[in-house]
Write a protein that holds these residues in place. Structure first.
Motif, PDB file in Angstrom:
ATOM      1  N   VAL A  23      38.851  -8.608  82.381  1.00 57.54           N
ATOM      2  CA  VAL A  23      37.830  -8.033  81.500  1.00 57.54           C
ATOM      3  C   VAL A  23      37.105  -6.861  82.166  1.00 57.54           C
ATOM      4  O   VAL A  23      36.947  -5.790  81.581  1.00 57.54           O
ATOM      5  N   GLU A  24      36.680  -7.062  83.428  1.00 59.15           N
ATOM      6  CA  GLU A  24      35.819  -6.068  84.067  1.00 59.15           C
ATOM      7  C   GLU A  24      36.563  -4.994  84.857  1.00 59.15           C
ATOM      8  O   GLU A  24      36.121  -3.852  84.917  1.00 59.15           O
ATOM      9  N   SER A  25      37.702  -5.349  85.472  1.00 61.36           N
ATOM     10  CA  SER A  25      38.459  -4.345  86.243  1.00 61.36           C
ATOM     11  C   SER A  25      39.578  -3.736  85.409  1.00 61.36           C
ATOM     12  O   SER A  25      39.717  -2.521  85.317  1.00 61.36           O
ATOM     13  N   ASP A  26      40.399  -4.603  84.784  1.00 63.27           N
ATOM     14  CA  ASP A  26      41.526  -4.085  83.997  1.00 63.27           C
ATOM     15  C   ASP A  26      41.074  -3.577  82.629  1.00 63.27           C
ATOM     16  O   ASP A  26      41.807  -2.823  81.980  1.00 63.27           O
ATOM     17  N   GLU A  27      39.907  -4.018  82.201  1.00 60.43           N
ATOM     18  CA  GLU A  27      39.314  -3.573  80.930  1.00 60.43           C
ATOM     19  C   GLU A  27      40.256  -3.763  79.735  1.00 60.43           C
ATOM     20  O   GLU A  27      40.641  -2.820  79.052  1.00 60.43           O
ATOM     21  N   VAL A  28      40.638  -5.021  79.494  1.00 51.43           N
ATOM     22  CA  VAL A  28      41.527  -5.344  78.374  1.00 51.43           C
ATOM     23  C   VAL A  28      40.748  -5.367  77.058  1.00 51.43           C
ATOM     24  O   VAL A  28      39.527  -5.532  77.055  1.00 51.43           O
ATOM     25  N   LEU A  29      41.485  -5.214  75.964  1.00 50.59           N
ATOM     26  CA  LEU A  29      40.881  -5.307  74.627  1.00 50.59           C
ATOM     27  C   LEU A  29      40.529  -6.763  74.312  1.00 50.59           C
ATOM     28  O   LEU A  29      39.508  -7.059  73.713  1.00 50.59           O
ATOM     29  N   LEU A  30      41.414  -7.676  74.731  1.00 54.36           N
ATOM     30  CA  LEU A  30      41.245  -9.086  74.400  1.00 54.36           C
ATOM     31  C   LEU A  30      41.952  -9.955  75.424  1.00 54.36           C
ATOM     32  O   LEU A  30      42.808  -9.483  76.173  1.00 54.36           O
ATOM     33  N   VAL A  31      41.598 -11.235  75.430  1.00 56.66           N
ATOM     34  CA  VAL A  31      42.289 -12.225  76.255  1.00 56.66           C
ATOM     35  C   VAL A  31      43.095 -13.097  75.291  1.00 56.66           C
ATOM     36  O   VAL A  31      42.568 -13.602  74.305  1.00 56.66           O
ATOM     37  N   PHE A  32      44.389 -13.236  75.581  1.00 55.27           N
ATOM     38  CA  PHE A  32      45.308 -13.900  74.650  1.00 55.27           C
ATOM     39  C   PHE A  32      46.034 -15.061  75.316  1.00 55.27           C
ATOM     40  O   PHE A  32      46.536 -14.929  76.434  1.00 55.27           O
ATOM     41  N   SER A  33      46.082 -16.196  74.632  1.00 56.23           N
ATOM     42  CA  SER A  33      46.957 -17.312  74.990  1.00 56.23           C
ATOM     43  C   SER A  33      46.791 -17.818  76.420  1.00 56.23           C
ATOM     44  O   SER A  33      47.745 -18.290  77.013  1.00 56.23           O
ATOM     45  N   SER A  34      45.583 -17.702  76.985  1.00 60.32           N
ATOM     46  CA  SER A  34      45.391 -18.297  78.310  1.00 60.32           C
ATOM     47  C   SER A  34      45.571 -19.801  78.178  1.00 60.32           C
ATOM     48  O   SER A  34      45.172 -20.394  77.185  1.00 60.32           O
TER      49      SER A  34
END
Length: 392
Positions: free
Chosen positions: A85-96
């Protein structure tokens, strides 16, 4: 015409993690540790997104899938999710994957307003749009599944003496609650023993010895793959012959049944919502043919017989559908809005009659299962598709 163009331009909106050329998706998986059998879900998703990218991406955008190992350890999940979230700056987190893992980042992702989408666990808490509007489950909830087993036992074996082995966390407690809710007033007399194990234990043999001593004639195996296989093996070694029921997440032929020994698994019961990629029953099914072709080309090292692979395939297909529906409005709010607008969607891997439906007030995409029994070297489906909410 100019008006339409003006609208199109106005509608092009992006949040962090999305651009004209890219959509960044974050993920955590237990690629190592006690639940590493589940890591294949993430590998399948990665292969599926590669296929989508090779076909031109989603509305011209390529998916960048960033997946980290959390070893099924909640503190590690926190670290890795913060990283995406903070370093890679993804749009969303999926299927963890994993109930304890996702529980550790549930509040954090909702506070940050980052979609925690199609969580790969059946905990009931992933369907609470009022309190947690940024989190949505995918697979049937464990409580629904527990109720289905209760319903089956009340009909087929109403005088059962039940022994339950469950993982001492939200996953194990959730399915046990579903079972008890389904049995209702009879739970107290039918369940003669319940024993919890810790995910850190090297073996659960001692628990099985203890449960056999109760004289139970039904054994409910509410554990993750490594422990489910150990239990099936130990029961055979002890010469104990209860009717065994194993939870869906541990019904994989490749990662549970085969290691436990086919001869030890005959007659075991479970419930399913996905097809079996190698079952002759589906050999002419166009969806399964497509899956087999995908595996041959994009994930040749994967095991087509592993139900976890088919789950990863259907999960990725659901994610792609939502992103397609988003069009050029790739804001986090719109991602959640579109995820809550799936109507009778049937990803290639789901059993006939099982459809994905969501709404602004229903964050449980799949709520149906069909019973199955292990015979020879594969599962045989029987009975109708059952709605997990029945008897709830």
């Amino acid at each position: 015409m100019p008006l339409a163009n003006g609208n199109a331009a106005a509608q092009k909106q992006f949040d962090t993690g999305a651009t004209d050329t890219e959509i960044k998706i974050g993920n955590t998986m237990p690629y190592s540790g006690p639940a590493s059998a589940y890591g294949v879900v993430g590998r399948t998703e990665e292969a599926y997104f590669k296929k989508i990218n090779a076909e031109g991406g989603i509305n011209g955008r390529k998916i960048t899938f960033i997946s980290y190992d959390d070893a099924y350890s909640p503190p590690k999940t926190v670290e890795q999710v913060r990283r995406v979230v903070e370093s890679d700056e993804v749009l969303l987190v999926f299927s963890s994957l994993g109930t304890p893992s996702n529980s550790a980042v549930h509040k954090y992702l909702n506070a940050k307003k980052v979609p925690q989408l199609f969580v790969a666990t059946g905990a009931t808490k992933w369907g609470d749009p009022k309190e947690f509007p940024w989190t949505m489950g995918w697979q049937p909830s464990y409580q629904s599944e527990g109720r289905i087993y209760a319903k089956f036992l009340m009909k087929e074996k109403p005088d059962a003496r039940i022994a339950v082995l469950y993982q001492n966390d939200d996953f194990g407690k959730d399915i046990l609650k579903g079972l008890k809710d389904g049995l209702g007033a009879k739970a107290a007399s039918m369940i003669v023993a319940e024993d919890a194990y810790e995910v850190s234990e090297p073996t659960i043999d001692g628990h099985i010895v203890k449960l056999k001593a109760t004289g139970a004639d039904v054994f409910l195996n509410f554990s993750t793959p490594k422990f489910a296989a150990q239990a099936i093996k130990k029961i055979a070694e002890l010469g104990w012959k209860p009717q065994q029921i194993v939870v869906n997440v541990s019904a994989s032929v490749a990662s549970v049944i085969k290691p436990a020994g086919f001869e030890n698994a005959q007659g075991i019961i479970s419930a399913q919502y996905t097809k079996d990629g190698v079952d002759p029953l589906w050999k002419d099914d166009p969806d399964v043919k497509e899956f087999v072709a995908f595996m041959d080309k994009w994930f040749p090292e994967g095991n087509k017989a592993d139900s976890l692979v088919l789950s990863g395939y259907a999960l990725a297909e659901t994610m792609v559908r939502v992103l397609q529906q988003c069009g050029d409005d790739l804001t986090r709010a719109n991602v959640m809005k579109q995820a809550a607008k799936l109507k009778d969607f049937e990803p290639a891997g789901l059993l006939p009659g099982i459809k994905i439906n969501t709404s602004a007030t229903d964050f449980y995409p799949i709520e149906q299962l069909q019973m199955m029994r292990f015979k020879g070297e594969s599962w045989e489906l029987f009975g109708p598709v059952i709605d997990g909410e029945v008897g709830g």
